[in-house]
Motif scaffolding. Sequence first.
Motif, mmCIF file in Angstrom:
data_model
loop_
_atom_site.group_PDB
_atom_site.id
_atom_site.type_symbol
_atom_site.label_atom_id
_atom_site.label_comp_id
_atom_site.label_asym_id
_atom_site.label_seq_id
_atom_site.Cartn_x
_atom_site.Cartn_y
_atom_site.Cartn_z
ATOM 1 N N ILE A 28 0.847 -1.202 0.000
ATOM 2 C CA ILE A 28 0.000 0.000 0.000
ATOM 3 C C ILE A 28 0.880 1.249 0.000
ATOM 4 O O ILE A 28 0.643 2.191 -0.764
ATOM 5 C CB ILE A 28 -0.980 -0.009 1.197
ATOM 6 N N PHE A 29 1.924 1.251 0.809
ATOM 7 C CA PHE A 29 2.832 2.398 0.836
ATOM 8 C C PHE A 29 3.631 2.496 -0.469
ATOM 9 O O PHE A 29 3.900 3.596 -0.951
ATOM 10 C CB PHE A 29 3.752 2.331 2.052
ATOM 11 N N ARG A 30 3.991 1.360 -1.048
ATOM 12 C CA ARG A 30 4.681 1.376 -2.341
ATOM 13 C C ARG A 30 3.774 1.927 -3.434
ATOM 14 O O ARG A 30 4.215 2.678 -4.313
ATOM 15 C CB ARG A 30 5.145 -0.035 -2.711
ATOM 16 N N ILE A 31 2.504 1.562 -3.402
ATOM 17 C CA ILE A 31 1.533 2.059 -4.388
ATOM 18 C C ILE A 31 1.400 3.576 -4.267
ATOM 19 O O ILE A 31 1.383 4.292 -5.275
ATOM 20 C CB ILE A 31 0.167 1.370 -4.199
ATOM 21 N N LEU A 32 1.312 4.076 -3.039
ATOM 22 C CA LEU A 32 1.198 5.520 -2.842
ATOM 23 C C LEU A 32 2.421 6.249 -3.381
ATOM 24 O O LEU A 32 2.313 7.320 -3.980
ATOM 25 C CB LEU A 32 0.992 5.840 -1.361
ATOM 26 N N THR A 88 4.548 -13.861 -5.214
ATOM 27 C CA THR A 88 3.413 -14.283 -6.040
ATOM 28 C C THR A 88 2.431 -13.158 -6.352
ATOM 29 O O THR A 88 2.149 -12.885 -7.513
ATOM 30 C CB THR A 88 2.641 -15.427 -5.350
ATOM 31 N N ILE A 89 1.914 -12.496 -5.367
ATOM 32 C CA ILE A 89 0.785 -11.581 -5.547
ATOM 33 C C ILE A 89 1.214 -10.118 -5.652
ATOM 34 O O ILE A 89 0.542 -9.322 -6.297
ATOM 35 C CB ILE A 89 -0.215 -11.746 -4.380
ATOM 36 N N SER A 90 2.329 -9.762 -5.079
ATOM 37 C CA SER A 90 2.730 -8.367 -4.920
ATOM 38 C C SER A 90 2.753 -7.581 -6.227
ATOM 39 O O SER A 90 2.173 -6.494 -6.311
ATOM 40 C CB SER A 90 4.101 -8.293 -4.243
ATOM 41 N N LYS A 91 3.428 -8.097 -7.251
ATOM 42 C CA LYS A 91 3.549 -7.350 -8.513
ATOM 43 C C LYS A 91 2.176 -7.078 -9.131
ATOM 44 O O LYS A 91 1.899 -5.971 -9.593
ATOM 45 C CB LYS A 91 4.428 -8.111 -9.503
ATOM 46 N N PHE A 92 1.333 -8.071 -9.130
ATOM 47 C CA PHE A 92 -0.007 -7.919 -9.685
ATOM 48 C C PHE A 92 -0.810 -6.901 -8.871
ATOM 49 O O PHE A 92 -1.479 -6.036 -9.430
ATOM 50 C CB PHE A 92 -0.717 -9.274 -9.717
ATOM 51 N N PHE A 93 -0.750 -7.014 -7.551
ATOM 52 C CA PHE A 93 -1.474 -6.115 -6.649
ATOM 53 C C PHE A 93 -1.046 -4.667 -6.880
ATOM 54 O O PHE A 93 -1.886 -3.767 -6.990
ATOM 55 C CB PHE A 93 -1.212 -6.539 -5.196
ATOM 56 N N ILE A 94 0.257 -4.427 -6.981
ATOM 57 C CA ILE A 94 0.768 -3.069 -7.190
ATOM 58 C C ILE A 94 0.333 -2.543 -8.553
ATOM 59 O O ILE A 94 -0.153 -1.417 -8.669
ATOM 60 C CB ILE A 94 2.304 -3.035 -7.059
ATOM 61 N N LYS A 95 0.501 -3.370 -9.596
ATOM 62 C CA LYS A 95 0.172 -2.934 -10.950
ATOM 63 C C LYS A 95 -1.302 -2.550 -11.066
ATOM 64 O O LYS A 95 -1.638 -1.499 -11.616
ATOM 65 C CB LYS A 95 0.516 -4.048 -11.946
ATOM 66 N N VAL A 96 -2.178 -3.380 -10.553
ATOM 67 C CA VAL A 96 -3.618 -3.107 -10.629
ATOM 68 C C VAL A 96 -3.965 -1.834 -9.860
ATOM 69 O O VAL A 96 -4.682 -0.967 -10.363
ATOM 70 C CB VAL A 96 -4.431 -4.309 -10.101
ATOM 71 N N ILE A 101 -5.515 3.908 -9.339
ATOM 72 C CA ILE A 101 -5.289 5.229 -8.746
ATOM 73 C C ILE A 101 -4.963 6.254 -9.825
ATOM 74 O O ILE A 101 -5.448 7.386 -9.789
ATOM 75 C CB ILE A 101 -4.186 5.163 -7.666
ATOM 76 N N THR A 102 -4.157 5.872 -10.804
ATOM 77 C CA THR A 102 -3.831 6.788 -11.899
ATOM 78 C C THR A 102 -5.084 7.160 -12.684
ATOM 79 O O THR A 102 -5.284 8.330 -13.034
ATOM 80 C CB THR A 102 -2.780 6.158 -12.835
ATOM 81 N N PHE A 103 -5.938 6.191 -12.943
ATOM 82 C CA PHE A 103 -7.195 6.444 -13.651
ATOM 83 C C PHE A 103 -8.073 7.420 -12.861
ATOM 84 O O PHE A 103 -8.592 8.398 -13.407
ATOM 85 C CB PHE A 103 -7.930 5.122 -13.896
#
Length: 175
Positions: A28-32, A88-96, A101-103
């Motif tokens: 979540i912090f990486r996404i922000l 496993t899940i991290s890259k997909f979770f961040i990308k989505v 958020i960008t949209f």
Amino acid sequence: MENVILTQLYSFLAYLVSGMIIGIFFDIFRILRKSFNTPDIITYLEDILFWLFTGIFLLLVLFKFSNGQLRIYNVLGLLIGVIFYMLTISKFFIKVNVTIITFIKNIIYKIIKIVLYPIKYIFKIIKKLFTPFTFFVINIKKLVIKCNKKEKNINKQEKIATEGRILETNVEKYN
């Protein structure tokens, strides 16, 4: 004996899931950070918040699932959960989430632009209405500056003339 093993297995699985949840906190912090440009001080504050949330979460899990007793299999469950999530899940979770958020960010910017357009248009009209007034004010300022320069020149000439008269009178006295 079988009850103790089931309790420990249940605790291990709880810590495995807790490790995955900590991975989600981290992402979540990486996404922000990927979605918004943040100054360094905000990044430091986010890091502090991450560790506070993680620490409080781990304390809650520790007391909820193992009565405050920390065992090696609990630590291993946390590590395996975090590693499994990251691989496993991290890259997909961040990308989505970055895409979402960008949209949303782009939609909000467009809405703000649409809402502010009439205000910008009104300011353009007001600026055009006051352009002759501004021209008038600028010309008055130029005129005042010219008058001040002429006044200074006149004062200098008077001073020079006065000094010249004083010199002439002094020269006449000594002759």
